[in-house]
Design an enzyme around this catalytic site. Structure first.
Site, PDB file in Angstrom:
ATOM      1  N   ASP A  19       0.872  -1.162   0.000  1.00  0.00           N
ATOM      2  CA  ASP A  19       0.000   0.000   0.000  1.00  0.00           C
ATOM      3  C   ASP A  19       0.923   1.229   0.000  1.00  0.00           C
ATOM      4  O   ASP A  19       2.096   1.120   0.337  1.00  0.00           O
ATOM      5  CB  ASP A  19      -0.868  -0.031   1.268  1.00  0.00           C
ATOM      6  CG  ASP A  19      -1.605   1.262   1.488  1.00  0.00           C
ATOM      7  OD1 ASP A  19      -2.232   1.751   0.529  1.00  0.00           O
ATOM      8  OD2 ASP A  19      -1.539   1.810   2.613  1.00  0.00           O
ATOM      9  N   ASP A  21      -0.264   5.120   0.729  1.00  0.00           N
ATOM     10  CA  ASP A  21      -0.576   6.160   1.722  1.00  0.00           C
ATOM     11  C   ASP A  21      -0.633   5.580   3.129  1.00  0.00           C
ATOM     12  O   ASP A  21      -1.420   4.677   3.416  1.00  0.00           O
ATOM     13  CB  ASP A  21      -1.907   6.834   1.382  1.00  0.00           C
ATOM     14  CG  ASP A  21      -1.798   7.645   0.113  1.00  0.00           C
ATOM     15  OD1 ASP A  21      -0.830   8.409   0.000  1.00  0.00           O
ATOM     16  OD2 ASP A  21      -2.662   7.508  -0.773  1.00  0.00           O
TER      17      ASP A  21
HETATM   18  C1  XBP Z   1      -5.492   5.966  -0.100  1.00  0.00           C
HETATM   19  C2  XBP Z   1      -6.632   6.837  -0.278  1.00  0.00           C
HETATM   20  C3  XBP Z   1      -6.433   7.986  -1.142  1.00  0.00           C
HETATM   21  C4  XBP Z   1      -5.588   9.115  -0.609  1.00  0.00           C
HETATM   22  C5  XBP Z   1      -5.668  10.303  -1.507  1.00  0.00           C
HETATM   23  O1  XBP Z   1      -5.902   4.736   0.436  1.00  0.00           O
HETATM   24  O2  XBP Z   1      -7.696   6.627   0.223  1.00  0.00           O
HETATM   25  O3  XBP Z   1      -7.684   8.490  -1.387  1.00  0.00           O
HETATM   26  O4  XBP Z   1      -6.067   9.523   0.647  1.00  0.00           O
HETATM   27  O5  XBP Z   1      -5.395   9.968  -2.821  1.00  0.00           O
HETATM   28  P1  XBP Z   1      -4.887   3.522   0.481  1.00  0.00           P
HETATM   29  P2  XBP Z   1      -6.351  10.394  -4.022  1.00  0.00           P
HETATM   30  O6  XBP Z   1      -3.733   3.944   1.366  1.00  0.00           O
HETATM   31  O7  XBP Z   1      -5.660   2.426   1.137  1.00  0.00           O
HETATM   32  O8  XBP Z   1      -4.509   3.183  -0.913  1.00  0.00           O
HETATM   33  O9  XBP Z   1      -6.720  11.815  -3.776  1.00  0.00           O
HETATM   34  O10 XBP Z   1      -5.522  10.214  -5.253  1.00  0.00           O
HETATM   35  O11 XBP Z   1      -7.546   9.485  -3.991  1.00  0.00           O
HETATM   36 MG    MG Z   2      -2.993   3.200   3.391  1.00  0.00          MG
END
Ligand code: XBP
Ligand code: MG
Length: 272
Positions: A19, A21
């Site tokens: 993952d 973020d």
């Molecule tokens: C990541 C997200 C994303 C980020 C923002 O989830 O939910 O929406 O917060 O990115 P994960 P975007 O870590 O589970 O992949 O604005 O590009 O959506």
């Molecule tokens: Mg995440």
């Protein structure tokens, strides 16, 4: 406590799926949130997301979806859904551009232990993958800064938000990563930081190692192969880490393999 999940025959580990973020870096609080606030300002909107509010909003995955959700209770948001959607698209595009500027300054480091585990995987011939619901431009901006313009060559598969119809906790990103790699779910391990991310991995049948991020330090997370505060420390993990290892050693491939082997021999894996 102690949620058990049956785990069938387990072979050698072939891939580690990351993952982005919260897992590779603390991008939510210091990256996306800040960029959203700058985008609101740039678009002439009075909205600002505090650290605490953003933590609640994270229950909605996807930045554009998160903004649409928040607009439902914003008096200044357009009344018509089509207008709200158009505004969300505009603000989200701006946010992603500002996010790229922000991570391009190098102010968001990799979480400690991430680079170490990636190097160990490559040295052992394991494939690395990205399975995230963030936008591809955000992944590119972050990994370009940390690994250089050719970063994608280090990953056998990169699945992002645009590549799937449904975001986490839906398993789509993980299922697509497995298909591309041509491996089974139990030949992979996912590294995740959040309940939605773990749910996505598990729904795809992939055991997840959870490195809790700032927003999910206290979150209830079940059915993981292991849960801990981060790869940087050997303390605070469940199941506990093997004895005898140097306390200063980050959590690495040997630990993940030990968790897999223990889960296999006990025919289950435990979380909290
Ligand atoms: C990541 C997200 C994303 C980020 C923002 O989830 O939910 O929406 O917060 O990115 P994960 P975007 O870590 O589970 O992949 O604005 O590009 O959506
Ligand atoms: Mg995440």
């Amino acid at each position: 406590m102690a949620e058990m999940t049956a785990m069938a025959e387990i072979g050698p580990l072939k891939a580690v799926l990351w993952d982005v973020d919260g897992t590779i870096a603390e991008t939510e609080r210091d990256g996306h949130r800040v960029a959203f606030n700058r985008a609101f300002e740039a678009c002439g909107l009075p909205w600002r997301w505090s650290e605490a509010l953003y933590g609640e909003l994270l229950h909605t995955t996807g930045g554009r979806e998160r903004l649409l959700h928040d607009m439902q209770t914003r008096p200044m948001a357009p009344a018509r859904l089509a207008d709200r959607e158009a505004l969300a698209r505009t603000v989200h595009e701006k946010k992603n551009a500002l996010y790229a500027d922000l991570v391009g300054t190098g102010l968001i480091p990799l979480r400690e232990g991430v680079a170490n585990l990636m190097v160990q995987c490559r040295e052992r011939g394991l494939r690395l993958g990205i399975a995230t619901t963030t936008s591809r431009s955000n992944v590119d901006a972050l990994l370009r800064w940390h690994f250089g313009a050719a970063w994608a060559q280090q990953f056998a598969v990169v699945v992002c938000g645009e590549d799937v119809q449904r975001k986490k906790p839906d398993p789509a990103v993980y299922e697509q990563a497995l298909r591309t790699l041509g491996i089974g779910a139990l030949e992979a391990v996912a590294i995740e930081d959040s309940p939605a991310g773990v749910a996505a991995a598990r729904a795809a049948g992939i055991p997840a190692v959870v490195t809790r991020s700032a927003y999910f330090e206290q979150a209830t997370i079940s059915a993981a192969l292991a849960i801990g505060p981060g790869l940087h420390t050997r303390r605070g993990w469940l199941p506990t880490l093997r004895a005898g290892a140097d306390e200063r050693e980050p959590v690495g491939l040997k630990d993940i393999e030990a968790w897999r082997a223990a889960a296999d021999s006990a025919s289950h894996f435990a979380a909290e």
